[in-house]
Each structure stands twice: as structure tokens, then as C-alpha cells.
Scaffold this motif. Structure first.
Motif, PDB file in Angstrom:
ATOM      1  N   THR A  52      11.168  50.534 -50.433  1.00  0.00           N
ATOM      2  CA  THR A  52      10.390  51.751 -50.175  1.00  0.00           C
ATOM      3  C   THR A  52      11.155  52.711 -49.268  1.00  0.00           C
ATOM      4  N   ILE A  53      11.776  52.155 -48.216  1.00  0.00           N
ATOM      5  CA  ILE A  53      12.563  52.978 -47.289  1.00  0.00           C
ATOM      6  C   ILE A  53      13.740  53.611 -48.024  1.00  0.00           C
ATOM      7  N   TYR A  54      14.403  52.828 -48.876  1.00  0.00           N
ATOM      8  CA  TYR A  54      15.563  53.291 -49.637  1.00  0.00           C
ATOM      9  C   TYR A  54      15.187  54.468 -50.541  1.00  0.00           C
ATOM     10  N   ARG A  55      14.108  54.317 -51.302  1.00  0.00           N
ATOM     11  CA  ARG A  55      13.696  55.369 -52.226  1.00  0.00           C
ATOM     12  C   ARG A  55      13.189  56.598 -51.471  1.00  0.00           C
ATOM     13  N   ASP A  56      12.420  56.383 -50.388  1.00  0.00           N
ATOM     14  CA  ASP A  56      11.911  57.518 -49.603  1.00  0.00           C
ATOM     15  C   ASP A  56      13.051  58.312 -48.968  1.00  0.00           C
ATOM     16  N   PHE A  57      14.080  57.601 -48.509  1.00  0.00           N
ATOM     17  CA  PHE A  57      15.218  58.283 -47.901  1.00  0.00           C
ATOM     18  C   PHE A  57      15.929  59.171 -48.923  1.00  0.00           C
ATOM     19  N   LEU A  58      16.155  58.654 -50.124  1.00  0.00           N
ATOM     20  CA  LEU A  58      16.837  59.429 -51.159  1.00  0.00           C
ATOM     21  C   LEU A  58      16.013  60.642 -51.592  1.00  0.00           C
ATOM     22  N   GLU A  59      14.688  60.534 -51.488  1.00  0.00           N
ATOM     23  CA  GLU A  59      13.817  61.630 -51.905  1.00  0.00           C
ATOM     24  C   GLU A  59      13.463  62.578 -50.754  1.00  0.00           C
ATOM     25  N   THR A  60      14.073  62.376 -49.590  1.00  0.00           N
ATOM     26  CA  THR A  60      13.831  63.252 -48.451  1.00  0.00           C
ATOM     27  C   THR A  60      14.286  64.675 -48.766  1.00  0.00           C
ATOM     28  N   GLN A  61      13.433  65.643 -48.506  1.00  0.00           N
ATOM     29  CA  GLN A  61      13.735  67.041 -48.810  1.00  0.00           C
ATOM     30  C   GLN A  61      14.721  67.625 -47.794  1.00  0.00           C
ATOM     31  N   LEU A  62      15.685  68.367 -48.299  1.00  0.00           N
ATOM     32  CA  LEU A  62      16.674  69.022 -47.448  1.00  0.00           C
ATOM     33  C   LEU A  62      16.609  70.547 -47.591  1.00  0.00           C
ATOM     34  N   THR A  63      15.520  71.042 -48.114  1.00  0.00           N
ATOM     35  CA  THR A  63      15.401  72.490 -48.343  1.00  0.00           C
ATOM     36  C   THR A  63      14.874  73.197 -47.090  1.00  0.00           C
ATOM     37  N   MET A  64      15.186  74.469 -46.993  1.00  0.00           N
ATOM     38  CA  MET A  64      14.669  75.328 -45.921  1.00  0.00           C
ATOM     39  C   MET A  64      13.699  76.338 -46.539  1.00  0.00           C
ATOM     40  N   ASN A  65      12.579  76.518 -45.918  1.00  0.00           N
ATOM     41  CA  ASN A  65      11.589  77.477 -46.396  1.00  0.00           C
ATOM     42  C   ASN A  65      11.616  78.704 -45.482  1.00  0.00           C
ATOM     43  N   LYS A  67      10.328  82.303 -44.569  1.00  0.00           N
ATOM     44  CA  LYS A  67       9.177  83.177 -44.794  1.00  0.00           C
ATOM     45  C   LYS A  67       9.221  84.351 -43.822  1.00  0.00           C
ATOM     46  N   SER A  68       8.806  85.504 -44.309  1.00  0.00           N
ATOM     47  CA  SER A  68       8.662  86.665 -43.426  1.00  0.00           C
ATOM     48  C   SER A  68       7.259  86.659 -42.825  1.00  0.00           C
ATOM     49  N   PRO A  69       7.055  87.293 -41.675  1.00  0.00           N
ATOM     50  CA  PRO A  69       5.729  87.285 -41.032  1.00  0.00           C
ATOM     51  C   PRO A  69       4.625  87.837 -41.932  1.00  0.00           C
ATOM     52  N   ASP A  70       4.961  88.809 -42.764  1.00  0.00           N
ATOM     53  CA  ASP A  70       3.930  89.394 -43.620  1.00  0.00           C
ATOM     54  C   ASP A  70       3.745  88.622 -44.919  1.00  0.00           C
ATOM     55  N   GLY A  71       4.550  87.579 -45.114  1.00  0.00           N
ATOM     56  CA  GLY A  71       4.405  86.754 -46.307  1.00  0.00           C
ATOM     57  C   GLY A  71       5.029  87.319 -47.563  1.00  0.00           C
ATOM     58  N   VAL A  72       5.706  88.482 -47.440  1.00  0.00           N
ATOM     59  CA  VAL A  72       6.328  89.092 -48.622  1.00  0.00           C
ATOM     60  C   VAL A  72       7.508  88.262 -49.095  1.00  0.00           C
ATOM     61  N   ILE A  73       8.318  87.776 -48.120  1.00  0.00           N
ATOM     62  CA  ILE A  73       9.481  86.941 -48.453  1.00  0.00           C
ATOM     63  C   ILE A  73       9.095  85.478 -48.292  1.00  0.00           C
ATOM     64  N   ASN A  74       9.268  84.713 -49.328  1.00  0.00           N
ATOM     65  CA  ASN A  74       9.022  83.265 -49.284  1.00  0.00           C
ATOM     66  C   ASN A  74      10.118  82.597 -50.119  1.00  0.00           C
ATOM     67  N   TRP A  75      11.197  82.251 -49.438  1.00  0.00           N
ATOM     68  CA  TRP A  75      12.390  81.776 -50.133  1.00  0.00           C
ATOM     69  C   TRP A  75      12.677  80.325 -49.772  1.00  0.00           C
ATOM     70  N   VAL A  76      12.712  79.458 -50.792  1.00  0.00           N
ATOM     71  CA  VAL A  76      13.057  78.055 -50.594  1.00  0.00           C
ATOM     72  C   VAL A  76      14.542  77.894 -50.922  1.00  0.00           C
ATOM     73  N   PHE A  77      15.308  77.353 -49.961  1.00  0.00           N
ATOM     74  CA  PHE A  77      16.760  77.313 -50.124  1.00  0.00           C
ATOM     75  C   PHE A  77      17.321  75.997 -49.536  1.00  0.00           C
ATOM     76  N   PRO A  78      18.175  75.290 -50.286  1.00  0.00           N
ATOM     77  CA  PRO A  78      18.393  75.397 -51.735  1.00  0.00           C
ATOM     78  C   PRO A  78      17.199  74.824 -52.490  1.00  0.00           C
ATOM     79  N   ARG A  79      17.043  75.182 -53.721  1.00  0.00           N
ATOM     80  CA  ARG A  79      15.892  74.789 -54.524  1.00  0.00           C
ATOM     81  C   ARG A  79      15.897  73.288 -54.802  1.00  0.00           C
ATOM     82  N   ASP A  80      14.763  72.634 -54.524  1.00  0.00           N
ATOM     83  CA  ASP A  80      14.543  71.220 -54.868  1.00  0.00           C
ATOM     84  C   ASP A  80      15.654  70.304 -54.367  1.00  0.00           C
TER      85      ASP A  80
END
Length: 429
Positions: A52-65, A67-80
Motif C-alpha cells: 500500500t505504501i509503495y503504490r501510494d508513494f508512486l501515485e503521490t501528486q507532484l503538480t502545482m495548482n 490560482k489568482s485571487p479572483d479565480g480567473v487563473i486556475n493553472w495546474v502545472f505540470p498536468r497529472d
């Protein structure tokens, strides 16, 4: 007395470093490390307290989200981006880049320097892709597993070359180069298969921009640019464009490797002229030395310039290949094996490759027969046709039994087959 254990400790550490260095220089060392990582990955994926630890570690997200304060910009980087995708989509780019540099060296001034020698592994790779795919399709025709025909088409470069290296001088260098070139072409075809038949839609505008960047890099190479930064920075840009366009990002490694210059910034005459001036200046500064230990301030200046001169006299492709090889062999490939070889075995029937189902089919049997029979037969048959038609040329000092034995090593799919399997079914195949 306290100095005695310190002495023995330092001696042991020194001996350990020597042994480690000797081991890393053995031609079979990376194959042994890779095999050990495969065993560790299998244990991590199947032991009750680690899977379980092995699979969870590999599936850990490395993306940055972002967002602008007004919510206009919402960019996930890098994707997935997960840990597993980071290894397969970023670290493997460096692997393919390094192997691409090796192949380019052989094409320019090595065993693949003639068109017929260079064509043979490419033609053999096509045979080694088509035959396993046909066998897999024949076994699984009309079943749900039929879409996995791309899985037995890939060769594991590291394992295949590692096993061949164990034989040392008994195998001609030309055959080792043939196998490496074949495996690269083989894996690139497999990745293209995934991109074209398993992946989602391709973003043509982004792909077009990537091609423009590649053309600009090719143009700057044509104009004589030798500085590595002018190739690495565009490579990062191309990686992002490939990643978001739907083309597998590992293609970036080989494409950029083929564009890295093999010509040095300084030729022989220029090196000798500048080295002579610097050396004479170094000797003169030693004559006026006033008791200060060597090197003094001026001497350090000339030595730095000498170091820079020698560095710029070695072609960029050689420098990169030399620097990256240890990191690839004992860092990237073991990490890749740890991430991709951890197959969870949930049922003893997993080992029954001859098991087939009218609905699900027999993926195990298709892969087994595709790699065991399809690869050697496809590679050998394609090579025979190419050589007999004078399109290809038998590797130097090679024989047909030797070539068939090398073709059998092409049937080692393992981590690369798992890699393609992951890409295939991730793409919805």
C-alpha cells in the motif's frame, strides 16, 4: 589508542570506495543493480506491509495548482504529474537522451558509420515489432485483451545490453552496438505505437510549435553553435510541448540527442596554439614565485584557463555522454526498475501464461509467445532480408548464429514492456 580505530575506520571507508569504483566499472554492474532493483520492487509491491505504501508513494501528486485571487487563473502545472509519471516522463527522457548520444557517436564515427550498417538495426527493429504484435493478435483475436498487442513490442535496453556485456570480449563490439541501436529503434517504435494507437487526441498546434523549436535548434547547429545551454534550454521547451501535445515526452531525449554537436569549439591547431601560450605563462609565473605554495594566484588563473581550453576541445556530445552515463546506469535505470517492475501478484494463476479466456483472452500467453518467439524470429528474418537484399550489412565479425543469439536478447521486454503496458492502458487501450 583512539587513533587506532579512526585509522581502521578510514582504511575501511577508503577500501569501500575503491571496491565501489571497481564494481561500477564492470560492464555487467548496471545489469546486476537493475536486477536487484527488480527483486526489491516485486517485494515492495507484494509484501502485505509495504504494497500500500509503495503504490501510494508512486501515485503521490507532484503538480502545482496556481490560482489568482479572483479565480480567473486556475493553472495546474505540470498536468497529472505523479512520482511514477515523473520517473517515466522526465527521468526516462535523460535515459533516452544518453543512449541517443551513444548511437549518434556510432553513426558518426563508429560501428554504424555506413548507411547499410545503420539501416540494419532499424529494419531488424521493425521485424522485432511486427512479429510479436502479430502473434499477440493471433492469440487474443476477438477478445478484450486484443488491444494490448503493443506490449510485447518493446525491448529492455538495459537488461539486454547488460546480459550481453557479461560475455565480455567473446561478443564483437559491433553486435553490442547493433543490439543497442535495435533496442532504441524498437522502443521508439513502441512509444510511437502508444502515441498513435493508445493515446488521446494529439494537439497539433503544440506539436507544430515543438517542430518549429526543433528546426531552430537544427539551424543553430548548422550555423556552428557549440554551447550546450543553447541545446538544453530548447530541449526543456520541447519536452513541455510534447508532454502537453499528446506525444510521449521521452521522444524529446532522442530528438535532441541527434542535434547535439559532435564538433568541438576548438580544433587541434587552435588548442595547441592557446595551450602553448598558457603553459608558457604558467612556467613564467613559477619562475617569479616568491615562496608561495604551488599554485599561486597567477598560476591558478592560467590553470583555470587550461581547464576551460581542454573542456572546449572535447565535443559537447562526448562531455554529456561521459557525465550522464554513471547517473543513468546507477541512478535513473534502477529508479525506473523500482517504479515499473513492482507488479502485484494477486492470484497464483498470474503465473499461468497459457491460461486463456473466451472473453478476456490470454494476454499473458500473447506476451510470452510474442517475446519468446516473435522477437527472435522477427529480428532475424528482417535482418536476413535486409542483408540478402544488400540494404543492410552484417555487423563486423558477426555470424548468423551470433546474430540470432542477439535477437533472442531482444525478447527481454520486462521493464520496457511494463512501461508500454502502463502507457497503453493509461491511454485507455
Amino acid at each position: 589508542m583512539a587513533l587506532i580505530p579512526i585509522y581502521w575506520w578510514n582504511k575501511e571507508v577508503h577500501n569501500f570506495h575503491i571496491s565501489q569504483e571497481k564494481f561500477s566499472k564492470q560492464p555487467w554492474a548496471n545489469g546486476v543493480v537493475l536486477l536487484a532493483c527488480v527483486v526489491v520492487a516485486m517485494l515492495l509491491a507484494n509484501l502485505p506491509f509495504t504494497k500500500t505504501i509503495y503504490r501510494d508513494f508512486l501515485e503521490t501528486q507532484l503538480t502545482m495548482n496556481i490560482k489568482s485571487p479572483d479565480g480567473v487563473i486556475n493553472w495546474v502545472f505540470p498536468r497529472d504529474m505523479t512520482v511514477e509519471k515523473f520517473i517515466n516522463d522526465i527521468l526516462m527522457v535523460i535515459f533516452f537522451f544518453t543512449v541517443g548520444l551513444e548511437i549518434k557517436r556510432e553513426i558518426v564515427c563508429g560501428e554504424l558509420s555506413s548507411p547499410r550498417k545503420a539501416l540494419l538495426p532499424v529494419i531488424a527493429a521493425f521485424g522485432g515489432v511486427v512479429m510479436p504484435a502479430l502473434i499477440f493478435t493471433a492469440v487474443n483475436h476477438g477478445t478484450l485483451s486484443a488491444s494490448g498487442w503493443g506490449i510485447p513490442t518493446a525491448t529492455d535496453i538495459a537488461f539486454a545490453v547488460g546480459i550481453l556485456s557479461i560475455l565480455g570480449d567473446k561478443v564483437p563490439v559491433s553486435l553490442k552496438v547493433f543490439l543497442t541501436a535495435l533496442a532504441i529503434a524498437d522502443d521508439l517504435i513502441a512509444i510511437l505505437v502508444v502515441a498513435l494507437f493508445y493515446g488521446g487526441s494529439i494537439n497539433l498546434p503544440l506539436l507544430g510549435i515543438a517542430l518549429v523549436v526543433i528546426l531552430i535548434v537544427a539551424l543553430e547547429k548548422r550555423l556552428g553553435e557549440k554551447r550546450i545551454a543553447f541545446y538544453i534550454i530548447p530541449a526543456i521547451v520541447v519536452w513541455f510541448l510534447f508532454y502537453y501535445s499528446g506525444i510521449h515526452a521521452t521522444m524529446t531525449g532522442v530528438v535532441i540527442a541527434m542535434l547535439i554537436p559532435m564538433e568541438a569549439r576548438y580544433n587541434k591547431a587552435k588548442f595547441h596554439r592557446r595551450a602553448k601560450i598558457l603553459y608558457e605563462s604558467l612556467v613564467e609565473s613559477e619562475e617569479v614565485q616568491t615562496g608561495e605554495d604551488f599554485p599561486n594566484g597567477p598560476q591558478r588563473h592560467y590553470l583555470r584557463h587550461l581547464a576551460g581550453l581542454t573542456k572546449k576541445t572535447v565535443p559537447p556530445s562526448y562531455r554529456l555522454e561521459h557525465k550522464l552515463n554513471p547517473w543513468v546506469n546507477f541512478g535513473i535505470m534502477p529508479i525506473f526498475a523500482l517504479a515499473n517492475a513492482g507488479v502485484e501478484i494477486t492470484d497464483p494463476s498470474y503465473f499461468n501464461v497459457f491460461h486463456t479466456d473466451p472473453v478476456l483472452g490470454g494476454a499473458g500467453m500473447g506476451i510470452f509467445l510474442g517475446l519468446l518467439l516473435g522477437k527472435p524470429l522477427g529480428i532475424t528474418a528482417a535482418s536476413w532480408i535486409a542483408i540478402k537484399c544488400k540494404i543492410g550489412e552484417m555487423p563486423a565479425k558477426g555470424t548468423w548464429p551470433m546474430l540470432f543469439a542477439v535477437a533472442c536478447l531482444g525478447g527481454i521486454g520486462f521493464t520496457m514492456s511494463i512501461f508500454v503496458d502502463t502507457l497503453s492502458f493509461a491511454g485507455g487501450g
